[in-house]
Design a protein around this motif. Structure first.
Motif, PDB file in Angstrom:
ATOM      1  N   ILE A 189     -42.373 -31.918 -59.221  1.00 58.33           N
ATOM      2  CA  ILE A 189     -42.405 -30.648 -58.504  1.00 58.33           C
ATOM      3  C   ILE A 189     -41.374 -29.719 -59.127  1.00 58.33           C
ATOM      4  N   GLY A 190     -41.794 -28.516 -59.480  1.00 57.33           N
ATOM      5  CA  GLY A 190     -40.880 -27.602 -60.152  1.00 57.33           C
ATOM      6  C   GLY A 190     -40.438 -28.197 -61.479  1.00 57.33           C
ATOM      7  N   ASN A 191     -39.121 -28.153 -61.748  1.00 58.22           N
ATOM      8  CA  ASN A 191     -38.618 -28.737 -62.992  1.00 58.22           C
ATOM      9  C   ASN A 191     -38.393 -30.241 -62.880  1.00 58.22           C
ATOM     10  N   GLY A 192     -38.548 -30.791 -61.653  1.00 55.64           N
ATOM     11  CA  GLY A 192     -38.429 -32.226 -61.452  1.00 55.64           C
ATOM     12  C   GLY A 192     -37.018 -32.766 -61.485  1.00 55.64           C
ATOM     13  N   ARG A 193     -36.022 -31.897 -61.548  1.00 52.07           N
ATOM     14  CA  ARG A 193     -34.633 -32.362 -61.655  1.00 52.07           C
ATOM     15  C   ARG A 193     -33.942 -32.499 -60.301  1.00 52.07           C
ATOM     16  N   GLN A 194     -34.571 -32.017 -59.238  1.00 52.20           N
ATOM     17  CA  GLN A 194     -33.935 -32.091 -57.926  1.00 52.20           C
ATOM     18  C   GLN A 194     -33.832 -33.556 -57.469  1.00 52.20           C
ATOM     19  N   TRP A 195     -32.732 -33.864 -56.796  1.00 50.44           N
ATOM     20  CA  TRP A 195     -32.473 -35.228 -56.345  1.00 50.44           C
ATOM     21  C   TRP A 195     -33.260 -35.541 -55.077  1.00 50.44           C
ATOM     22  N   MET A 196     -33.746 -36.770 -54.978  1.00 53.02           N
ATOM     23  CA  MET A 196     -34.496 -37.226 -53.804  1.00 53.02           C
ATOM     24  C   MET A 196     -33.782 -38.431 -53.192  1.00 53.02           C
ATOM     25  N   PRO A 197     -33.116 -38.247 -52.059  1.00 52.30           N
ATOM     26  CA  PRO A 197     -32.493 -39.377 -51.367  1.00 52.30           C
ATOM     27  C   PRO A 197     -33.548 -40.112 -50.545  1.00 52.30           C
ATOM     28  N   TRP A 198     -33.862 -41.336 -50.878  1.00 52.11           N
ATOM     29  CA  TRP A 198     -34.957 -42.083 -50.270  1.00 52.11           C
ATOM     30  C   TRP A 198     -34.412 -43.313 -49.547  1.00 52.11           C
ATOM     31  N   ILE A 199     -35.248 -43.902 -48.680  1.00 46.01           N
ATOM     32  CA  ILE A 199     -34.890 -45.154 -48.018  1.00 46.01           C
ATOM     33  C   ILE A 199     -36.169 -45.884 -47.611  1.00 46.01           C
ATOM     34  N   HIS A 200     -36.195 -47.183 -47.832  1.00 39.00           N
ATOM     35  CA  HIS A 200     -37.312 -48.010 -47.375  1.00 39.00           C
ATOM     36  C   HIS A 200     -37.244 -48.110 -45.857  1.00 39.00           C
ATOM     37  N   VAL A 201     -38.383 -48.055 -45.196  1.00 33.62           N
ATOM     38  CA  VAL A 201     -38.406 -48.037 -43.736  1.00 33.62           C
ATOM     39  C   VAL A 201     -37.742 -49.276 -43.138  1.00 33.62           C
ATOM     40  N   ARG A 202     -37.820 -50.425 -43.816  1.00 31.85           N
ATOM     41  CA  ARG A 202     -37.187 -51.624 -43.273  1.00 31.85           C
ATOM     42  C   ARG A 202     -35.661 -51.489 -43.267  1.00 31.85           C
ATOM     43  N   ASP A 203     -35.115 -50.833 -44.282  1.00 30.52           N
ATOM     44  CA  ASP A 203     -33.676 -50.572 -44.287  1.00 30.52           C
ATOM     45  C   ASP A 203     -33.300 -49.559 -43.211  1.00 30.52           C
ATOM     46  N   GLN A 204     -34.164 -48.584 -42.979  1.00 29.84           N
ATOM     47  CA  GLN A 204     -33.905 -47.594 -41.922  1.00 29.84           C
ATOM     48  C   GLN A 204     -33.808 -48.277 -40.560  1.00 29.84           C
ATOM     49  N   ILE A 205     -34.729 -49.174 -40.267  1.00 29.89           N
ATOM     50  CA  ILE A 205     -34.716 -49.889 -38.997  1.00 29.89           C
ATOM     51  C   ILE A 205     -33.482 -50.781 -38.910  1.00 29.89           C
ATOM     52  N   ALA A 206     -33.177 -51.475 -39.998  1.00 27.64           N
ATOM     53  CA  ALA A 206     -32.043 -52.396 -40.005  1.00 27.64           C
ATOM     54  C   ALA A 206     -30.720 -51.673 -39.808  1.00 27.64           C
ATOM     55  N   LEU A 207     -30.559 -50.489 -40.400  1.00 30.86           N
ATOM     56  CA  LEU A 207     -29.275 -49.798 -40.275  1.00 30.86           C
ATOM     57  C   LEU A 207     -29.093 -49.206 -38.875  1.00 30.86           C
ATOM     58  N   ILE A 208     -30.171 -48.783 -38.245  1.00 30.77           N
ATOM     59  CA  ILE A 208     -30.054 -48.302 -36.858  1.00 30.77           C
ATOM     60  C   ILE A 208     -29.624 -49.447 -35.957  1.00 30.77           C
ATOM     61  N   ASP A 209     -30.225 -50.614 -36.136  1.00 32.45           N
ATOM     62  CA  ASP A 209     -29.827 -51.788 -35.357  1.00 32.45           C
ATOM     63  C   ASP A 209     -28.378 -52.169 -35.657  1.00 32.45           C
ATOM     64  N   PHE A 210     -27.983 -52.087 -36.906  1.00 34.97           N
ATOM     65  CA  PHE A 210     -26.619 -52.390 -37.342  1.00 34.97           C
ATOM     66  C   PHE A 210     -25.611 -51.489 -36.620  1.00 34.97           C
ATOM     67  N   PRO A 220     -21.194 -39.327 -38.433  1.00 37.90           N
ATOM     68  CA  PRO A 220     -22.381 -39.237 -39.297  1.00 37.90           C
ATOM     69  C   PRO A 220     -22.490 -40.400 -40.277  1.00 37.90           C
ATOM     70  N   TYR A 221     -23.733 -40.789 -40.559  1.00 39.97           N
ATOM     71  CA  TYR A 221     -24.035 -41.808 -41.567  1.00 39.97           C
ATOM     72  C   TYR A 221     -25.224 -41.337 -42.389  1.00 39.97           C
ATOM     73  N   ASN A 222     -25.091 -41.350 -43.711  1.00 39.48           N
ATOM     74  CA  ASN A 222     -26.214 -41.035 -44.584  1.00 39.48           C
ATOM     75  C   ASN A 222     -27.154 -42.233 -44.644  1.00 39.48           C
ATOM     76  N   ALA A 223     -28.363 -42.062 -44.143  1.00 40.95           N
ATOM     77  CA  ALA A 223     -29.360 -43.133 -44.140  1.00 40.95           C
ATOM     78  C   ALA A 223     -30.254 -42.964 -45.354  1.00 40.95           C
ATOM     79  N   CYS A 224     -29.751 -43.400 -46.489  1.00 42.34           N
ATOM     80  CA  CYS A 224     -30.495 -43.327 -47.735  1.00 42.34           C
ATOM     81  C   CYS A 224     -30.000 -44.442 -48.651  1.00 42.34           C
ATOM     82  N   ALA A 225     -30.854 -44.869 -49.560  1.00 43.63           N
ATOM     83  CA  ALA A 225     -30.489 -45.944 -50.478  1.00 43.63           C
ATOM     84  C   ALA A 225     -29.337 -45.504 -51.378  1.00 43.63           C
TER      85      ALA A 225
END
Length: 300
Positions: A189-210, A220-225
């Motif tokens: 998308i565009g020049n493709g250089r923009q950063w994408m902070p991603w997370i697998h849904v299983r890690d998202q669930i696990a960190l909320i439980d954590f 605050p907590y950054n929920a991203c890989a």
């Protein structure tokens, strides 16, 4: 533990219900359509239309994830008002109800997004970083977090989760990419250089439980890989998993023309890292994007 969820019928809410039901917790979902809660979240999950239906019941935790999808429609004035009310006004209603209770939950885990920082460019963003720019998405997240933070005055521990792009086979942004990529029309998308902070849904669930079970967790907590990727690398990895080329770029001017202000979500990005989660000892199951996509590939 009795847990109340808002946004419980959404992607993350449904999976939280499945996870916590397996642990034996009692779950209630506050919803405009309570009759659908059992079907979407599990037969043992109770749906309520009015918070007053919980009067006199002990409550251990509140998970506040409600909010209209931010990227589903153009940001007209009417849509912006809905995005605002579905997050800030709903959270204000929740806080007013909690203030009137004799017994209050120990913790409020409230949703937010990595978009809190705005378009961060090349800056590495941890939870101690200030907002870089204040576009609409950033202003929305800032107001959402500030509203939730007021629960601390009620003696409630408040955790704010700044979620990145959730990778899931059951829905979310990944499902919107599948058709063009499967048709071999995907690409950067565009020049493709923009950063994408991603997370697998299983890690998202696990960190909320954590964070739910850590009595010292707040703020605050950054929920991203730990390893964000550039948009071009993300497109290449998704194309590889789907066995399709990912060479056709989507020009920035086309996005700006078609989506207006909403295009900022796609053309900007955040080089965010989960510094506080890692310091607290949380272990991500998926640190590497190709491994995360490969895990989901059989269901895409």
């Amino acid at each position: 533990m009795h847990i109340l969820l808002t946004g419980g019928t959404g992607l993350i809410g449904r999976q939280l219900c499945e996870y916590w039901l397996a642990q034996g917790h009692r779950l209630t979902v506050w919803s405009r359509r309570p009759q659908q809660v059992a079907r979407l979240c599990g037969a043992q999950v109770r749906g309520v239309r009015h918070l007053e239906d919980l009067a006199g019941e002990h409550l251990d935790a509140v998970i506040n994830l409600a909010g209209a999808p931010i990227a589903d429609r153009l940001w007209t004035h009417r849509r912006k008002a809905l995005l605002w009310s579905s997050r800030i006004q709903l959270t204000e209603t929740l806080l007013a109800w909690l203030e009137g209770r004799d017994q209050r939950p120990a913790v409020l885990i409230s949703g937010s997004a990595i978009g809190w920082y705005g378009d961060g460019g090349e800056r590495e963003l941890t939870e101690s970083s200030p907002p870089v720019s204040e576009d609409f998405a950033s202003q929305l997240c800032i107001a959402w977090e500030e509203t939730a933070q007021r629960a601390e005055a009620l003696g409630i521990r408040v955790v704010r989760i700044r979620t990145g792009l959730v990778l899931a086979a059951e829905g979310g942004f990944l499902s919107r990419l599948l058709l063009p990529f499967k048709l071999a029309l995907g690409g950067p998308i565009g020049n493709g250089r923009q950063w994408m902070p991603w997370i697998h849904v299983r890690d998202q669930i696990a960190l909320i439980d954590f964070l739910l079970h850590r009595s010292d967790a707040s703020g605050p907590y950054n929920a991203c890989a730990p390893k964000p990727v550039r948009n071009k690398a993300f497109a290449r990895a998704l194309g590889k998993v789907l066995h399709r080329p990912a060479l056709i770029p989507l020009p920035a001017f086309v996005l700006r023309l078609g989506l207006g202000e909403l295009s900022l979500l796609l053309l900007g990005g955040q080089r965010a890292t989960p510094a506080r989660l890692l310091a607290a000892g949380f272990v991500f199951q998926f640190n590497d994007l190709p491994a995360a996509l490969d895990d989901l590939s059989g269901r895409l």
